[in-house]
Design a protein around this motif. Structure first.
Motif, PDB file in Angstrom:
ATOM      1  N   ALA A 168       0.843  -1.208   0.000  1.00  0.00           N
ATOM      2  CA  ALA A 168       0.000   0.000   0.000  1.00  0.00           C
ATOM      3  C   ALA A 168       0.872   1.250   0.000  1.00  0.00           C
ATOM      4  CB  ALA A 168      -0.919  -0.011   1.216  1.00  0.00           C
ATOM      5  N   SER A 169       2.075   1.163   0.561  1.00  0.00           N
ATOM      6  CA  SER A 169       2.939   2.362   0.565  1.00  0.00           C
ATOM      7  C   SER A 169       3.311   2.758  -0.861  1.00  0.00           C
ATOM      8  CB  SER A 169       4.209   2.176   1.395  1.00  0.00           C
ATOM      9  OG  SER A 169       4.331   0.913   1.903  1.00  0.00           O
ATOM     10  N   ASP A 170       3.609   1.769  -1.696  1.00  0.00           N
ATOM     11  CA  ASP A 170       3.906   2.091  -3.097  1.00  0.00           C
ATOM     12  C   ASP A 170       2.638   2.611  -3.792  1.00  0.00           C
ATOM     13  OD1 ASP A 170       5.458   2.234  -5.482  1.00  0.00           O
ATOM     14  OD2 ASP A 170       4.638   0.316  -6.128  1.00  0.00           O
TER      15      ASP A 170
ATOM     16  N   ILE B 282       3.780   7.912   6.704  1.00  0.00           N
ATOM     17  CA  ILE B 282       4.303   7.721   5.351  1.00  0.00           C
ATOM     18  C   ILE B 282       3.748   8.759   4.375  1.00  0.00           C
ATOM     19  CG2 ILE B 282       2.689   6.120   4.228  1.00  0.00           C
ATOM     20  CD1 ILE B 282       5.356   4.467   3.646  1.00  0.00           C
ATOM     21  N   TYR B 283       2.589   9.334   4.688  1.00  0.00           N
ATOM     22  CA  TYR B 283       2.044  10.375   3.799  1.00  0.00           C
ATOM     23  C   TYR B 283       3.020  11.555   3.740  1.00  0.00           C
ATOM     24  CZ  TYR B 283      -2.144   7.820   5.359  1.00  0.00           C
ATOM     25  OH  TYR B 283      -3.042   6.843   5.710  1.00  0.00           O
ATOM     26  N   GLN B 284       3.553  11.898   4.908  1.00  0.00           N
ATOM     27  CA  GLN B 284       4.521  13.006   4.967  1.00  0.00           C
ATOM     28  C   GLN B 284       5.814  12.621   4.251  1.00  0.00           C
ATOM     29  OE1 GLN B 284       5.798  13.935   8.978  1.00  0.00           O
ATOM     30  NE2 GLN B 284       7.477  15.189   8.248  1.00  0.00           N
TER      31      GLN B 284
ATOM     32  N   ILE C  70      -6.555   0.626   4.046  1.00  0.00           N
ATOM     33  CA  ILE C  70      -5.841  -0.643   4.237  1.00  0.00           C
ATOM     34  C   ILE C  70      -6.440  -1.462   5.392  1.00  0.00           C
ATOM     35  CG2 ILE C  70      -4.053   0.434   5.696  1.00  0.00           C
ATOM     36  CD1 ILE C  70      -2.878  -2.104   3.325  1.00  0.00           C
ATOM     37  N   TYR C  71      -7.119  -0.795   6.348  1.00  0.00           N
ATOM     38  CA  TYR C  71      -7.761  -1.534   7.461  1.00  0.00           C
ATOM     39  C   TYR C  71      -9.259  -1.731   7.208  1.00  0.00           C
ATOM     40  CZ  TYR C  71      -3.322  -0.529   9.654  1.00  0.00           C
ATOM     41  OH  TYR C  71      -1.981  -0.462   9.926  1.00  0.00           O
ATOM     42  N   GLU C  72      -9.667  -1.719   5.917  1.00  0.00           N
ATOM     43  CA  GLU C  72     -11.093  -1.836   5.596  1.00  0.00           C
ATOM     44  C   GLU C  72     -11.673  -3.091   6.241  1.00  0.00           C
ATOM     45  OE1 GLU C  72     -11.726  -2.491   1.314  1.00  0.00           O
ATOM     46  OE2 GLU C  72      -9.591  -2.940   1.217  1.00  0.00           O
TER      47      GLU C  72
ATOM     48  N   ALA D  84      -1.553  -6.511   3.070  1.00  0.00           N
ATOM     49  CA  ALA D  84      -0.749  -6.530   4.298  1.00  0.00           C
ATOM     50  C   ALA D  84      -1.537  -6.838   5.564  1.00  0.00           C
ATOM     51  CB  ALA D  84      -0.013  -5.202   4.454  1.00  0.00           C
ATOM     52  N   LYS D  85      -2.641  -6.133   5.783  1.00  0.00           N
ATOM     53  CA  LYS D  85      -3.285  -6.239   7.094  1.00  0.00           C
ATOM     54  C   LYS D  85      -4.404  -7.263   7.091  1.00  0.00           C
ATOM     55  CE  LYS D  85      -0.606  -2.849   8.098  1.00  0.00           C
ATOM     56  NZ  LYS D  85       0.340  -2.615   9.155  1.00  0.00           N
ATOM     57  N   ARG D  86      -5.241  -7.210   6.078  1.00  0.00           N
ATOM     58  CA  ARG D  86      -6.371  -8.125   6.015  1.00  0.00           C
ATOM     59  C   ARG D  86      -5.914  -9.593   5.984  1.00  0.00           C
ATOM     60  NH1 ARG D  86     -11.576  -6.662   3.361  1.00  0.00           N
ATOM     61  NH2 ARG D  86     -12.557  -8.606   2.762  1.00  0.00           N
TER      62      ARG D  86
ATOM     63  N   VAL E  28      -0.020 -10.361   5.904  1.00  0.00           N
ATOM     64  CA  VAL E  28       1.211 -10.666   5.169  1.00  0.00           C
ATOM     65  C   VAL E  28       1.910  -9.374   4.708  1.00  0.00           C
ATOM     66  CG1 VAL E  28       0.582 -12.984   4.397  1.00  0.00           C
ATOM     67  CG2 VAL E  28      -0.196 -11.028   3.067  1.00  0.00           C
ATOM     68  N   PRO E  29       2.284  -8.494   5.642  1.00  0.00           N
ATOM     69  CA  PRO E  29       2.883  -7.225   5.198  1.00  0.00           C
ATOM     70  C   PRO E  29       4.156  -7.413   4.364  1.00  0.00           C
ATOM     71  CG  PRO E  29       3.061  -7.484   7.583  1.00  0.00           C
ATOM     72  CD  PRO E  29       2.145  -8.559   7.095  1.00  0.00           C
ATOM     73  N   GLY E  30       4.857  -8.518   4.619  1.00  0.00           N
ATOM     74  CA  GLY E  30       6.106  -8.743   3.889  1.00  0.00           C
ATOM     75  C   GLY E  30       5.899  -9.190   2.447  1.00  0.00           C
ATOM     76  N   TRP E  31       4.691  -9.507   2.065  1.00  0.00           N
ATOM     77  CA  TRP E  31       4.480  -9.992   0.697  1.00  0.00           C
ATOM     78  C   TRP E  31       4.440  -8.848  -0.310  1.00  0.00           C
ATOM     79  CZ3 TRP E  31       0.577 -14.689   0.617  1.00  0.00           C
ATOM     80  CH2 TRP E  31       1.127 -15.719   1.403  1.00  0.00           C
ATOM     81  N   ARG E  32       4.288  -7.658   0.164  1.00  0.00           N
ATOM     82  CA  ARG E  32       4.442  -6.422  -0.624  1.00  0.00           C
ATOM     83  C   ARG E  32       3.574  -6.356  -1.882  1.00  0.00           C
ATOM     84  NH1 ARG E  32       4.653  -3.850   2.536  1.00  0.00           N
ATOM     85  NH2 ARG E  32       5.429  -2.049   1.426  1.00  0.00           N
ATOM     86  N   VAL E  33       2.286  -6.520  -1.678  1.00  0.00           N
ATOM     87  CA  VAL E  33       1.385  -6.212  -2.789  1.00  0.00           C
ATOM     88  C   VAL E  33       0.243  -5.325  -2.280  1.00  0.00           C
ATOM     89  CG1 VAL E  33      -0.215  -7.080  -4.530  1.00  0.00           C
ATOM     90  CG2 VAL E  33       1.935  -8.270  -4.153  1.00  0.00           C
TER      91      VAL E  33
ATOM     92  N   MET F 246      -5.740  -1.801  14.349  1.00  0.00           N
ATOM     93  CA  MET F 246      -4.902  -2.594  15.255  1.00  0.00           C
ATOM     94  C   MET F 246      -4.219  -1.742  16.308  1.00  0.00           C
ATOM     95  SD  MET F 246      -2.939  -4.865  12.413  1.00  0.00           S
ATOM     96  CE  MET F 246      -3.706  -6.323  11.730  1.00  0.00           C
ATOM     97  N   TYR F 247      -4.778  -0.552  16.574  1.00  0.00           N
ATOM     98  CA  TYR F 247      -4.041   0.395  17.419  1.00  0.00           C
ATOM     99  C   TYR F 247      -4.957   1.074  18.410  1.00  0.00           C
ATOM    100  CZ  TYR F 247      -1.358  -0.226  13.187  1.00  0.00           C
ATOM    101  OH  TYR F 247      -0.724  -0.791  12.117  1.00  0.00           O
ATOM    102  N   MET F 248      -4.324   1.650  19.437  1.00  0.00           N
ATOM    103  CA  MET F 248      -5.087   2.461  20.385  1.00  0.00           C
ATOM    104  C   MET F 248      -4.230   3.675  20.756  1.00  0.00           C
ATOM    105  SD  MET F 248      -7.056   1.188  23.741  1.00  0.00           S
ATOM    106  CE  MET F 248      -5.772   0.846  24.880  1.00  0.00           C
TER     107      MET F 248
HETATM  108  C1  LIG Z   1      -2.542   3.449   7.290  1.00  0.00           C
HETATM  109  C2  LIG Z   1      -1.522   2.656   6.573  1.00  0.00           C
HETATM  110  N1  LIG Z   1      -1.381   2.813   5.243  1.00  0.00           N
HETATM  111  C3  LIG Z   1      -0.458   2.134   4.542  1.00  0.00           C
HETATM  112  C4  LIG Z   1       0.390   1.231   5.166  1.00  0.00           C
HETATM  113  C5  LIG Z   1       1.453   0.528   4.356  1.00  0.00           C
HETATM  114  O1  LIG Z   1       1.061  -0.730   3.992  1.00  0.00           O
HETATM  115  P1  LIG Z   1       2.049  -1.714   3.151  1.00  0.00           P
HETATM  116  O2  LIG Z   1       2.764  -2.537   4.167  1.00  0.00           O
HETATM  117  O3  LIG Z   1       1.126  -2.537   2.306  1.00  0.00           O
HETATM  118  O4  LIG Z   1       2.955  -0.872   2.359  1.00  0.00           O
HETATM  119  C6  LIG Z   1       0.285   1.040   6.555  1.00  0.00           C
HETATM  120  C7  LIG Z   1       1.217   0.143   7.247  1.00  0.00           C
HETATM  121  O5  LIG Z   1       1.287   0.042   8.443  1.00  0.00           O
HETATM  122  C8  LIG Z   1      -0.692   1.767   7.276  1.00  0.00           C
HETATM  123  O6  LIG Z   1      -0.834   1.631   8.599  1.00  0.00           O
END
Ligand SMILES: Cc1ncc(COP(=O)(O)O)c(C=O)c1O
Length: 426
Positions: free
Chosen positions: A128-130, A155-157, A233-235, A263-265, A268-273, A355-357
């Motif tokens: 999702a970062s890419d 990561i947006y910044q 990504i947390y849909e 990654a989250k659903r 598998v965050p390491g699978w990078r898609v 996954m956070y508080m």
């Molecule tokens: C809100 C949000 N967007 C994007 C990502 C990045 O996801 P990915 O690991 O698929 O690059 C994360 C990762 O923690 C995230 O928390």
């Protein structure tokens, strides 16, 4: 002197000048690299703290659900990848924007009547970062500004600043379950605003916007003609009877680039898609569609083995698998909230998903601790519990904990946080 001699002299001088200016190794880092910063890394580095060697380290800092081993991926995902590996057909290059089978499967799985998708509306990226990098890169120019959540995922910044895009932060309101302060948001918009990033459910807040609030956000975007990048990504990772609404399902007029991924659903965050879905029923994003395709050429696309596995991953993973992950996170949220909300000097904002508080720190109530970074550093040094200070998310005097450690570890960490607070509270 003949013309030929003069030309030769000029050439010799040029060579001499180049030789002089290049006579020493001088290799400065690029401007882009210098303006690429990771606020989490910088804040944590500035803490300069080490865990207490007498206590086992419990990290509540990382958003990686795989590190404790308590979240197992579903066997259908393993089978899907093994099948592709054994086919010998998933080892090559693919179209940079993603292979057809994967995009077709995604369109089939996620298309709805309100928010239709075809294969043309999907671009894959390396996580999702890419996908965020593609979306921001397609929409924004150097010198423009982008609206980002505060608190928000850093990561947006990182992406925006590296491209010379000005980050403007809109506030999320903790006493309104982290809804957007829309009045303040409006004050940030001008003719150089390229787009807004909305993250729902949120990292770090664990919030999930109501339908009504999403409609109000859409109304603002409609008024100011703002394109939305919706990081979802947390849909569907929401607790109890709360419902998640994909923002694209609530509008036909505001164009949306939705970002998500495996990654989250699927844990598998390491699978990078990851992927970008283009929702644009009125052709407003025609150029952006092409821009995303062009930009995907920079890294020649996401991991091919995993792309090929996507149809099986999407269609063979049972719904109970997702529900199980959500139930574990919800239980962790409730157990930790019940301990932490009793601690003097802290206030907990109970999450509704992800996954956070986030935990507020009434910093003036703690002796000799000046801010959240010092709080997190001392907590690590004394109790070996690692939390991320709110400053990582542009939100001082809060800290974020991750809900994915095994429940016993989480309880132990919360007990240690309580001991720490009792010791330092005035
Ligand atoms: C809100 C949000 N967007 C994007 C990502 C990045 O996801 P990915 O690991 O698929 O690059 C994360 C990762 O923690 C995230 O928390």
């Amino acid at each position: 002197m003949s013309v030929n001699d003069r030309t030769e002299d000029a050439l010799n001088n040029k060579v001499k000048n180049v030789m002089t200016s290049r006579s020493k190794w001088h290799v400065p880092a690029s401007i882009v690299s210098k303006r690429t910063v990771n606020p989490i890394r910088e804040t944590v580095f500035n803490m300069r703290a080490k865990p207490n060697p007498d206590k086992e380290l419990i990290s509540l800092a990382l958003g990686d659900p795989t590190i404790f081993g308590n979240f197992k991926i579903h066997e259908s995902c393993i089978d899907a990848v093994i099948k592709q590996l054994q086919s010998y057909k998933a080892n090559g290059y693919l179209p940079a924007f993603g292979c057809e089978e994967a995009r077709k499967a995604l369109a089939e799985k996620f298309s709805t009547e309100d928010a239709p998708l075809t294969i043309r509306d999907i671009v894959l990226g390396s996580g999702a970062s890419d996908a965020l990098n593609l979306a921001i890169g397609a929409l924004c120019n150097e010198g423009q500004n982008i609206l980002l959540p505060r608190p928000g995922f850093s990561i947006y910044q990182t992406i925006s600043q590296s491209k010379g895009i000005e980050c403007r932060y809109y506030d999320l309101l903790p006493d309104r379950n982290w809804e957007i302060d829309l009045d303040q948001l409006i004050t940030l918009i001008d003719d150089k605003t390229a787009c807004i990033v909305i993250n729902n459910p949120s990292n770090p807040c664990g919030s999930n916007f109501s339908r009504q609030h999403l409609e109000s956000i859409i109304q603002v975007c409609e008024t100011y003609k703002l394109v939305i990048i919706a990081d979802e990504i947390y849909e569907d990772m929401v607790f109890g009877s709360t419902k998640f609404y994909p923002i694209a399902s609530l509008t036909k007029s505001v164009p949306i680039l939705k970002v998500s991924g495996l990654a989250k659903r699927f844990l598998v965050p390491g699978w990078r898609v990851g992927w970008v879905f283009i929702y644009d029923q009125n052709g407003i994003l025609d150029e952006i569609r092409d821009a995303l395709l062009s930009l995907s050429n920079i890294i020649l696309g996401a991991n091919s083995l995993i792309q090929h596995s996507i149809p099986d991953i999407l269609f063979n993973t049972p719904d109970e698998f997702y529900q199980d992950t959500i139930n574990q996170c919800e239980r962790s949220a409730s157990v930790s909230a019940s301990v932490l909300s009793e601690i003097r000097g802290l206030h907990v904002i109970v999450p509704q998903g992800a996954m956070y508080m986030m935990i507020g720190i009434n910093i003036e109530e703690f002796k000799g601790i000046k801010d959240d970074v010092e709080f997190a550093a001392k907590l690590l040094e004394e109790e070996s519990v690692m939390c991320l200070p709110g400053q990582c998310f542009h939100y001082p005097n809060y800290m974020r904990i991750t809900l994915t450690p095994p429940i016993e570890k989480l309880k132990e960490a919360c007990d240690r946080i309580r001991e720490f607070c009792i010791r330092h509270h005035i």
